[in-house]
Design a protein around this motif. Structure first.
Motif, PDB file in Angstrom:
ATOM      1  N   ALA A  68      44.353 -35.405 116.400  1.00 16.08           N
ATOM      2  CA  ALA A  68      43.009 -35.264 115.639  1.00 16.08           C
ATOM      3  C   ALA A  68      42.133 -33.869 116.027  1.00 16.08           C
ATOM      4  CB  ALA A  68      42.196 -36.584 115.561  1.00 16.08           C
ATOM      5  N   ALA A  69      41.150 -33.409 115.241  1.00 12.87           N
ATOM      6  CA  ALA A  69      40.322 -32.697 115.819  1.00 12.87           C
ATOM      7  C   ALA A  69      39.867 -32.859 117.157  1.00 12.87           C
ATOM      8  CB  ALA A  69      39.291 -32.553 114.872  1.00 12.87           C
ATOM      9  N   ALA A  70      39.781 -31.950 118.080  1.00  9.99           N
ATOM     10  CA  ALA A  70      39.273 -32.376 119.370  1.00  9.99           C
ATOM     11  C   ALA A  70      37.902 -33.052 119.294  1.00  9.99           C
ATOM     12  CB  ALA A  70      39.064 -31.178 120.063  1.00  9.99           C
ATOM     13  N   GLY A  71      37.755 -34.073 120.325  1.00  9.04           N
ATOM     14  CA  GLY A  71      36.512 -34.793 120.297  1.00  9.04           C
ATOM     15  C   GLY A  71      36.373 -36.182 119.186  1.00  9.04           C
ATOM     16  N   ALA A  72      37.392 -35.980 118.539  1.00 10.25           N
ATOM     17  CA  ALA A  72      37.376 -37.170 117.448  1.00 10.25           C
ATOM     18  C   ALA A  72      37.675 -38.516 118.136  1.00 10.25           C
ATOM     19  CB  ALA A  72      38.388 -37.070 116.070  1.00 10.25           C
ATOM     20  N   ASN A  89      41.512 -51.417 114.982  1.00 11.07           N
ATOM     21  CA  ASN A  89      40.499 -51.704 113.752  1.00 11.07           C
ATOM     22  C   ASN A  89      40.486 -50.505 112.817  1.00 11.07           C
ATOM     23  OD1 ASN A  89      39.451 -54.721 114.386  1.00 11.07           O
ATOM     24  ND2 ASN A  89      39.227 -53.607 116.380  1.00 11.07           N
ATOM     25  N   LEU A  90      41.479 -49.702 112.743  1.00 10.07           N
ATOM     26  CA  LEU A  90      41.358 -48.442 112.089  1.00 10.07           C
ATOM     27  C   LEU A  90      41.114 -48.709 110.647  1.00 10.07           C
ATOM     28  CD1 LEU A  90      41.901 -45.610 113.279  1.00 10.07           C
ATOM     29  CD2 LEU A  90      44.039 -45.711 112.142  1.00 10.07           C
ATOM     30  N   SER A  91      39.955 -48.086 109.968  1.00 12.34           N
ATOM     31  CA  SER A  91      39.795 -48.365 108.607  1.00 12.34           C
ATOM     32  C   SER A  91      38.932 -46.960 108.121  1.00 12.34           C
ATOM     33  CB  SER A  91      38.604 -49.593 108.591  1.00 12.34           C
ATOM     34  OG  SER A  91      38.136 -49.930 107.132  1.00 12.34           O
ATOM     35  N   GLY A  92      39.200 -46.932 106.817  1.00 13.57           N
ATOM     36  CA  GLY A  92      38.553 -45.625 106.364  1.00 13.57           C
ATOM     37  C   GLY A  92      38.699 -44.253 106.568  1.00 13.57           C
ATOM     38  N   VAL A  93      40.317 -44.274 107.306  1.00 13.52           N
ATOM     39  CA  VAL A  93      40.539 -43.190 107.896  1.00 13.52           C
ATOM     40  C   VAL A  93      41.755 -42.422 106.942  1.00 13.52           C
ATOM     41  CG1 VAL A  93      41.717 -42.066 109.892  1.00 13.52           C
ATOM     42  CG2 VAL A  93      40.259 -43.910 110.380  1.00 13.52           C
ATOM     43  N   ARG A  94      41.751 -41.177 106.798  1.00 13.79           N
ATOM     44  CA  ARG A  94      42.578 -40.447 106.206  1.00 13.79           C
ATOM     45  C   ARG A  94      43.761 -39.839 107.166  1.00 13.79           C
ATOM     46  NH1 ARG A  94      38.387 -35.974 104.226  1.00 13.79           N
ATOM     47  NH2 ARG A  94      38.017 -36.217 106.504  1.00 13.79           N
ATOM     48  N   ILE A  95      44.966 -40.376 106.941  1.00 10.91           N
ATOM     49  CA  ILE A  95      46.191 -40.192 107.793  1.00 10.91           C
ATOM     50  C   ILE A  95      47.259 -39.318 107.075  1.00 10.91           C
ATOM     51  CG2 ILE A  95      47.829 -41.244 109.061  1.00 10.91           C
ATOM     52  CD1 ILE A  95      46.222 -43.671 109.398  1.00 10.91           C
ATOM     53  N   ALA A  96      47.416 -38.096 107.539  1.00  6.74           N
ATOM     54  CA  ALA A  96      48.428 -37.227 106.935  1.00  6.74           C
ATOM     55  C   ALA A  96      49.709 -37.463 107.596  1.00  6.74           C
ATOM     56  CB  ALA A  96      48.160 -35.772 107.144  1.00  6.74           C
ATOM     57  N   LEU A 126      48.153 -40.069 103.222  1.00  3.13           N
ATOM     58  CA  LEU A 126      48.382 -38.933 102.352  1.00  3.13           C
ATOM     59  C   LEU A 126      49.732 -38.199 102.796  1.00  3.13           C
ATOM     60  CD1 LEU A 126      44.830 -37.414 102.616  1.00  3.13           C
ATOM     61  CD2 LEU A 126      45.512 -38.602 100.790  1.00  3.13           C
ATOM     62  N   SER A 127      50.545 -37.919 102.044  1.00  6.48           N
ATOM     63  CA  SER A 127      51.781 -37.371 102.145  1.00  6.48           C
ATOM     64  C   SER A 127      51.673 -35.806 101.717  1.00  6.48           C
ATOM     65  CB  SER A 127      52.863 -38.064 101.376  1.00  6.48           C
ATOM     66  OG  SER A 127      53.129 -39.430 101.855  1.00  6.48           O
ATOM     67  N   PHE A 128      52.523 -35.145 102.615  1.00  4.33           N
ATOM     68  CA  PHE A 128      52.621 -33.695 102.533  1.00  4.33           C
ATOM     69  C   PHE A 128      54.204 -33.068 102.403  1.00  4.33           C
ATOM     70  CE2 PHE A 128      48.433 -34.445 103.843  1.00  4.33           C
ATOM     71  CZ  PHE A 128      47.512 -33.612 103.267  1.00  4.33           C
ATOM     72  N   ALA A 129      54.501 -32.009 101.572  1.00  2.00           N
ATOM     73  CA  ALA A 129      55.769 -31.678 101.487  1.00  2.00           C
ATOM     74  C   ALA A 129      56.429 -31.003 102.967  1.00  2.00           C
ATOM     75  CB  ALA A 129      56.083 -30.656 100.616  1.00  2.00           C
ATOM     76  N   ASP A 139      45.470 -28.739 106.764  1.00  2.00           N
ATOM     77  CA  ASP A 139      44.550 -29.743 106.234  1.00  2.00           C
ATOM     78  C   ASP A 139      43.776 -30.443 107.170  1.00  2.00           C
ATOM     79  OD1 ASP A 139      44.775 -31.168 102.759  1.00  2.00           O
ATOM     80  OD2 ASP A 139      45.879 -29.275 103.487  1.00  2.00           O
ATOM     81  N   LEU A 140      44.177 -30.569 108.276  1.00  2.00           N
ATOM     82  CA  LEU A 140      43.574 -31.276 109.437  1.00  2.00           C
ATOM     83  C   LEU A 140      42.658 -30.077 109.983  1.00  2.00           C
ATOM     84  CD1 LEU A 140      43.156 -33.268 111.698  1.00  2.00           C
ATOM     85  CD2 LEU A 140      44.722 -32.014 112.897  1.00  2.00           C
ATOM     86  N   ALA A 141      42.972 -28.947 109.853  1.00  2.00           N
ATOM     87  CA  ALA A 141      42.032 -27.945 110.392  1.00  2.00           C
ATOM     88  C   ALA A 141      40.900 -27.654 109.286  1.00  2.00           C
ATOM     89  CB  ALA A 141      42.925 -26.393 110.371  1.00  2.00           C
ATOM     90  N   ALA A 142      41.391 -27.953 107.913  1.00  2.00           N
ATOM     91  CA  ALA A 142      40.241 -27.574 106.890  1.00  2.00           C
ATOM     92  C   ALA A 142      39.348 -28.843 106.725  1.00  2.00           C
ATOM     93  CB  ALA A 142      41.042 -27.614 105.668  1.00  2.00           C
ATOM     94  N   GLY A 143      39.619 -29.950 107.624  1.00  2.00           N
ATOM     95  CA  GLY A 143      38.767 -31.299 107.415  1.00  2.00           C
ATOM     96  C   GLY A 143      38.926 -32.096 106.288  1.00  2.00           C
ATOM     97  N   ASN A 144      40.400 -31.803 105.832  1.00  2.00           N
ATOM     98  CA  ASN A 144      40.546 -32.969 104.547  1.00  2.00           C
ATOM     99  C   ASN A 144      41.356 -34.017 104.950  1.00  2.00           C
ATOM    100  OD1 ASN A 144      39.873 -30.692 102.769  1.00  2.00           O
ATOM    101  ND2 ASN A 144      41.858 -29.660 103.006  1.00  2.00           N
ATOM    102  N   VAL A 145      41.799 -34.129 106.195  1.00  2.00           N
ATOM    103  CA  VAL A 145      42.456 -35.325 107.009  1.00  2.00           C
ATOM    104  C   VAL A 145      41.691 -35.517 108.384  1.00  2.00           C
ATOM    105  CG1 VAL A 145      44.455 -35.104 105.545  1.00  2.00           C
ATOM    106  CG2 VAL A 145      44.326 -34.301 108.124  1.00  2.00           C
TER     107      VAL A 145
END
Length: 249
Positions: A114-118, A124-131, A153-156, A164-170
């Motif tokens: 994840a992004a550093a510090g997250a 109890n993982l909920s509402g999280v976008r997992i790539a 979220l699945s990627f090719a 997408d992690l760097a862009a904040g999309n996941v």
């Protein structure tokens, strides 16, 4: 596409001499350090070097074919190449469709980044976008264990998950530790490991068609020899920082 020509020789796993043959090796070319396209535009990585070592050992002509991950098994079955060497984990589900060589990389823990510090509560993982990369063991695991309360979220390609992690999309990525280790190391502190390691799959091996029993025996015999003489562990140490020998004392 890189081609390595090896002189004709007897196949190690065959009892009679044979003329030199071509084995076409399908790989993704987008999964460093396993297989990737280098700055010279050539396929490189652990599996490229290992495929060439196998070909040299048994006297085969080795042709490396790049193919997208999502269609890599269908194109094997269609006859577009003879063996998959693409960081593919050995699983019971895949073995319903294809056969595998013995492993040439032991089971590799999957990891979350994840992004550093997250910070996440994995109990109890909920509402999280997992790539995840599509059609991988991580994709199946994430859907089964976190799909009810989170967005998977699945990627090719795995590089797309990093972008997408760097862009904040996941929020999280789940992938092989061997892929993520250099990503975290080279991120300048922007990405960090979080949560528990997950052991999925039974090591990485080469995938072949069910009917190609002779080829499978040839590949396994070559891997036996290359493990015994230290070649496999030497290539693992070359491409993966900090790995311990797995096949030699």
């Amino acid at each position: 596409m890189k081609k390595v020509i090896i002189a004709a020789a007897a196949l190690a796993a065959l009892s009679t001499a044979a003329q030199a043959q071509t084995v076409r090796v399908g790989t993704e070319g987008a999964y460093a350090p396993w297989n990737f396209v280098n700055d010279a535009g050539e396929l490189a990585g652990y599996e490229i070097d290992l495929a060439n070592a196998i070909c040299e050992h048994v006297g085969l002509e080795c042709e490396i074919v790049q193919n997208d991950w999502d269609s890599i098994i269908p194109n094997l079955l269609a006859g577009n190449y003879d063996v998959i060497m693409a960081g593919m984990s050995i699983t019971e589900e895949r073995m319903q469709t294809i056969n595998f060589t013995q492993d040439y990389f032991p089971p590799d823990p999957s990891k979350f980044v994840a992004a550093a510090g997250a910070d996440f509560d994995f109990d109890n993982l909920s509402g999280v976008r997992i790539a995840v990369q599509s059609n991988t063991i991580q994709a199946a695991y994430a859907q089964e264990n976190f799909g009810a309360d989170n967005t998977i979220l699945s990627f090719a390609t795995p590089d797309q998950t990093i972008a997408d992690l760097a862009a904040g999309n996941v929020d999280l990525i789940l992938a092989d530790g061997s892929f993520l280790d250099p990503v975290v190391t080279n991120s300048g502190g922007a990405i960090a490991f979080v949560g528990p390691d997950v052991l999925i799959g039974g090591g990485v091996g080469g995938g072949v068609r069910k009917e190609d029993t002779e080829l499978l025996a040839t590949l396994d015999a070559a891997l036996d020899a290359l493990k015994a003489d230290g070649t496999v562990d030497a290539l693992r140490a070359q491409w993966f920082d900090g790995v311990e020998p797995a096949y030699t004392e």
